[in-house]
Design a protein around this motif. Structure first.
Motif, short mmCIF file in Angstrom:
data_model
loop_
_atom_site.label_atom_id
_atom_site.label_comp_id
_atom_site.label_asym_id
_atom_site.label_seq_id
_atom_site.Cartn_x
_atom_site.Cartn_y
_atom_site.Cartn_z
N SER A 202 40.32 38.97 33.25
CA SER A 202 40.27 37.70 32.54
C SER A 202 39.51 37.92 31.24
O SER A 202 38.32 38.25 31.27
N LEU A 203 40.18 37.76 30.11
CA LEU A 203 39.59 38.05 28.81
C LEU A 203 39.38 36.76 28.04
O LEU A 203 40.32 35.98 27.84
N GLU A 204 38.15 36.54 27.56
CA GLU A 204 37.83 35.35 26.79
C GLU A 204 37.44 35.74 25.37
O GLU A 204 36.70 36.69 25.15
N ASN A 205 37.97 34.99 24.40
CA ASN A 205 37.63 35.19 23.00
C ASN A 205 36.41 34.32 22.69
O ASN A 205 36.54 33.13 22.41
N ILE A 206 35.23 34.90 22.77
CA ILE A 206 33.99 34.14 22.61
C ILE A 206 33.81 33.64 21.18
O ILE A 206 33.48 32.47 20.94
N SER A 207 34.00 34.50 20.23
CA SER A 207 33.69 34.20 18.83
C SER A 207 34.83 33.52 18.08
O SER A 207 34.61 32.83 17.09
#
Length: 324
Positions: free
Chosen positions: A165-170
């Motif tokens: 599960s990959l989240e784009n934080i910025s």
């Protein structure tokens, strides 16, 4: 007659002395044996398991990261067959929407772009409808279905089944670094079943914070761990090693990678723990083939592994392209 009696007395005295001497020797032997029994036995040391773990962990991370970069390239494209940024020797099999999620099925069958790995299997990307990957807080699911990687130079292989599960934080995308974005931060949480060279699959978990910077062609990536398990913090990975023993890998100093060095770790430190073997080691990255720290823009080829077990310690240098 007196002589005979004297002779008997002397023999009796000698016999008595001999018996006393034998008794003393027996007692001394027993005392020495008891002392030896009380002394702790020397426990042999063996750093091979942590050497293998460091190599296996690097292999899993490298192969997962490669697919993650492929996935971000695809979702940063124009969502059509011609301009999706598909990796070498991969094709888009199907695209469909189920409920509110778009599914992209990518089939791998051939060498990667730098031609050091042969990849086979399917990866499924899942993105919520009306979600733009470049927006902060957006996330995608990356599923690995019998994703099999064989290294060209040594024939060693690894098979991955699981999900990340990959989240784009910025927010932002890697392709625009240096053009309005100074950094892009992703957070990856993953759980896999991993098989090395056809062996029994083992559980493997990842918790990685990835910070990309630089510009295309000169990108950099810094990796830290944020997992927590069994009292360990800052975990990058944990699970079961090849022998089915619990392992824990912590980041003690951010590990950096450079695109110009084919994404091998260039600096930083990781700590490997195998509690069942009372074995611990620290990997320090950034050494050349002479086991010296790299200078300037030189690319590293080796890393240093310092291990401790049962009060003993040692140091060994290993190649970054080690066997799986």
């Amino acid at each position: 007659m007196k002589t005979f009696v004297y002779y008997l007395k002397q023999n009796k005295m000698n016999l008595s002395k001999s018996i006393k001497l034998i008794a003393i020797l027996i007692m001394a032997t027993l005392v020495v044996a008891a002392c030896k029994k009380d002394e702790p036995e020397e426990i042999p040391t063996n750093s091979a398991p942590v050497q293998q773990l460091s190599t296996d962990d690097k292999s899993v991370e490298d192969n997962v990261d490669e697919v993650i970069i492929d996935a971000t390239n695809v979702l940063s494209g124009n969502h059509n067959l011609k301009n999706m940024g598909l990796p070498c020797n991969a094709h888009l099999d199907t695209v469909y929407t189920h409920n509110d999620t778009i599914h992209y099925h990518i089939i791998y069958n051939g060498l990667n772009c730098i031609q050091n790995k042969h990849r086979q299997g399917m990866v499924v990307l899942k993105l919520r409808q009306n979600t733009q990957w470049y927006l902060p807080g957006s996330f995608m699911i990356v599923e690995f279905h019998n994703y099999h990687v064989t290294h060209v130079f040594n024939g060693k292989s690894v098979l991955l089944n699981g999900m990340a599960s990959l989240e784009n934080i910025s927010g932002g995308i890697i392709q625009l670094l240096g053009s309005g974005f100074n950094s892009v931060i992703h957070r990856n949480r993953a759980h896999f079943r991993v098989s090395f060279n056809g062996q029994i699959p083992r559980e493997w978990q990842l918790a990685k914070m990835l910070v990309y910077s630089g510009s295309p062609g000169n990108l950099m990536m810094a990796v830290n761990g944020y997992g927590i398990a069994a009292g360990y913090e800052n975990l990058l990975s944990w699970g079961k090693d090849r022998d089915g023993k619990d392992f824990y890998v912590q980041v003690s100093e951010s590990v950096t990678f450079r695109e110009g060095c084919n994404w091998v770790p260039s600096s930083g430190e990781q700590v490997y723990s195998l509690p069942a073997d009372n074995l611990k080691a620290t990997a320090t990255f950034g050494f050349n083939h002479q086991n010296k720290p790299v200078m300037g823009n030189d690319c590293p080829t080796r890393y240093r592994l310092r291990w401790q077990q049962h009060g003993h310690s040692g140091t060994i240098f290993l190649p970054l392209g080690g066997n799986q």
